[in-house]
Design a protein around this motif. Structure first.
Motif, mmCIF file in Angstrom:
data_model
loop_
_atom_site.group_PDB
_atom_site.id
_atom_site.type_symbol
_atom_site.label_atom_id
_atom_site.label_comp_id
_atom_site.label_asym_id
_atom_site.label_seq_id
_atom_site.Cartn_x
_atom_site.Cartn_y
_atom_site.Cartn_z
ATOM 1 N N CYS A 15 -65.205 86.226 88.127
ATOM 2 C CA CYS A 15 -64.487 87.074 89.073
ATOM 3 C C CYS A 15 -63.112 86.501 89.357
ATOM 4 O O CYS A 15 -62.872 85.304 89.202
ATOM 5 C CB CYS A 15 -65.271 87.248 90.381
ATOM 6 N N CYS A 73 -68.298 89.578 96.151
ATOM 7 C CA CYS A 73 -69.097 90.005 94.996
ATOM 8 C C CYS A 73 -70.604 89.813 95.176
ATOM 9 O O CYS A 73 -71.377 90.248 94.326
ATOM 10 C CB CYS A 73 -68.617 89.321 93.719
ATOM 11 N N GLN A 78 -61.474 89.802 101.025
ATOM 12 C CA GLN A 78 -61.266 89.438 99.624
ATOM 13 C C GLN A 78 -61.223 90.715 98.809
ATOM 14 O O GLN A 78 -62.097 91.579 98.958
ATOM 15 C CB GLN A 78 -62.430 88.613 99.083
ATOM 16 N N GLN A 138 -63.829 95.242 97.386
ATOM 17 C CA GLN A 138 -63.089 94.678 98.519
ATOM 18 C C GLN A 138 -63.991 94.705 99.727
ATOM 19 O O GLN A 138 -64.703 95.683 99.954
ATOM 20 C CB GLN A 138 -61.823 95.483 98.800
ATOM 21 N N GLU A 141 -61.594 91.779 94.917
ATOM 22 C CA GLU A 141 -62.098 91.129 93.705
ATOM 23 C C GLU A 141 -62.197 92.101 92.540
ATOM 24 O O GLU A 141 -62.480 93.281 92.734
ATOM 25 C CB GLU A 141 -63.515 90.564 93.939
ATOM 26 N N GLY A 147 -60.594 86.590 92.663
ATOM 27 C CA GLY A 147 -60.588 86.959 94.081
ATOM 28 C C GLY A 147 -59.193 86.767 94.670
ATOM 29 O O GLY A 147 -58.543 85.752 94.421
ATOM 30 N N VAL A 194 -64.633 91.885 89.137
ATOM 31 C CA VAL A 194 -65.761 91.115 88.601
ATOM 32 C C VAL A 194 -66.089 91.640 87.205
ATOM 33 O O VAL A 194 -66.147 92.849 86.989
ATOM 34 C CB VAL A 194 -67.014 91.263 89.500
#
Lengths: 309, 81
Positions: A276, A128, A171, A151, A173, A278, A175
């Motif tokens: 977020c 992020c 990762q 991602q 994510e 993850g 957010v």
């Protein structure tokens, strides 16, 4: 994702050996940097599809490369908290003489990186990080805030023989950016969704209050403050150790840290808060292979149904 | 000593309020001190008073108010108020 001490070496090394032996991971000679087989990638792709489905198409999709703006990285404060994990990209910018020195150093088996110069790029430390300056550049948030689907590969300098502690990993994510109420509601929603997803793929887990691996003596202070305020939860799955399970999902409330840093404002003029969720994609794949076996065709029908439909 | 502590909090605490107006028991975190600012403050206290906070004292509580900081510094320097 987590700040836990490592489990005994043998179980990690043994699992890594199994994964390399089965061809699921491919050795590069550097601990924590591996190639992935088609089967390994398919598991990640299929798991990500379940994450996408859980997101119900409501988030704005953005994909950033695994390198980010060095100035943005510095402003984000990452070096205050995690200098030991950072990786910056350096390139050769010299003349022919410097080139000659470089080649001689390589030829002589010496360190040849001293003649390189820092570039405008650092490796993305968490998916992020490139998002916040991009959102800030758009101006005031809409009244319902923002929701983003990200991602990326990430880099953290922590060489290890634990296959669940890679230096280069992905990762996924979501957010949320908005008011404190909006972002905390989002985190609560994903705490439920995340557990449901992990249940569906048949993995054992526990949910815990957690802290980030902050650097140095002061880091202990920061980690305690983070725990006291319950800013971070982790969903832990035993992979190479039952006593020290691995964080596979994390649920983070950053308060107004990124909103302040980047000057992100909500439509009523307040500083935006962010949160977020993850998903550590390699870790989830490694957990699946650990619990269901290295042959995906032999995985339980319910797990295959959840992933391949 | 409390005025010395107050000066360090003013320099490193990153507070939005005037440090001169703080009571000895005002919660510095509630007054806007971030956890990273508390680390900066911890390092400044160590340098100023030539002390090292042991692991057991590296908790937010130790740095939560001017009075708490003074008590911690006194404990480590053996000084009295």
């Amino acid at each position: 994702m987590d700040a836990q001490p490592d489990a005994p070496v043998d179980t990690k090394a043994a699992y890594l050996k199994d994964l390399l032996g089965a061809g699921l991971l491919i050795d590069t000679g550097v601990p924590g940097v591996y190639g992935r087989s088609g089967v390994f990638e398919d598991v990640i792709t299929r798991f990500e599809a379940t994450v996408t489905a859980a997101g119900e198409g409501q988030a704005e999709v953005m994909r950033f490369p695994p390198g980010m703006n060095r100035a943005h990285f510095a402003r984000s404060g990452y070096m205050k908290s995690f200098p030991q994990l950072a990786g910056a990209v350096h390139s050769f910018c010299g003349d022919s003489h410097a080139h000659n020195d470089l080649l001689q150093a390589i030829e002589g088996g010496q360190d040849w990186t001293g003649g390189l110069t820092g570039t405008d790029v650092v490796l993305t430390p968490a998916t992020c990080y490139p998002l916040y300056p991009a959102v800030a550049a758009r101006g005031v948030l809409p009244s319902d805030g923002g929701l983003y689907d990200l991602q990326s590969y990430c880099f953290r300098h922590e060489p290890s023989n634990d296959p669940a502690r890679m230096q280069l990993f992905r990762q996924r994510e979501y957010v949320r950016i908005g008011s404190p109420d909006q972002v905390l509601e989002f985190r609560q929603l994903w705490l439920q969704r995340g557990q449901a997803l992990i249940n569906r793929v048949g993995l054992p887990y526990q949910l815990e209050i957690a802290s980030d691996p902050f650097f140095g003596r002061g880091g202990k202070l920061m980690a305690m403050a983070q725990r006291e305020q319950q800013l971070k939860f982790e969903l832990l799955v035993p992979i190479t150790s039952v006593e020290q399970p691995t964080a596979c999902l994390s649920f983070n409330y950053h308060q107004d840290h990124f909103g302040q840093t980047w000057g992100i404002a909500t439509d009523d003029g307040s500083v935006a808060h962010t949160a977020c969720v993850g998903f550590g994609l390699e870790r989830i794949a490694l957990a699946l292979f650990k619990h269901h076996g290295l042959d995906v065709k032999a995985w339980p029908a319910s797990v295959r149904e959840a992933l391949w439909g | 000593m409390i005025e010395q502590v107050r000066g360090l909090v003013a320099d490193h605490g990153g507070l939005a309020v005037d440090v001169a107006t703080l009571a000895e028991d005002t919660d510095l975190y509630r007054a806007g001190m971030s956890s990273f600012a508390s680390v900066q403050l911890m390092l400044a206290l160590e340098e100023t008073f030539d002390i090292e906070f042991p692991e057991t004292m590296l908790s937010p509580k130790t740095f939560s108010s001017l009075g708490a900081i003074q008590a911690a510094v006194q404990q480590l320097t053996g000084a009295t108020a």
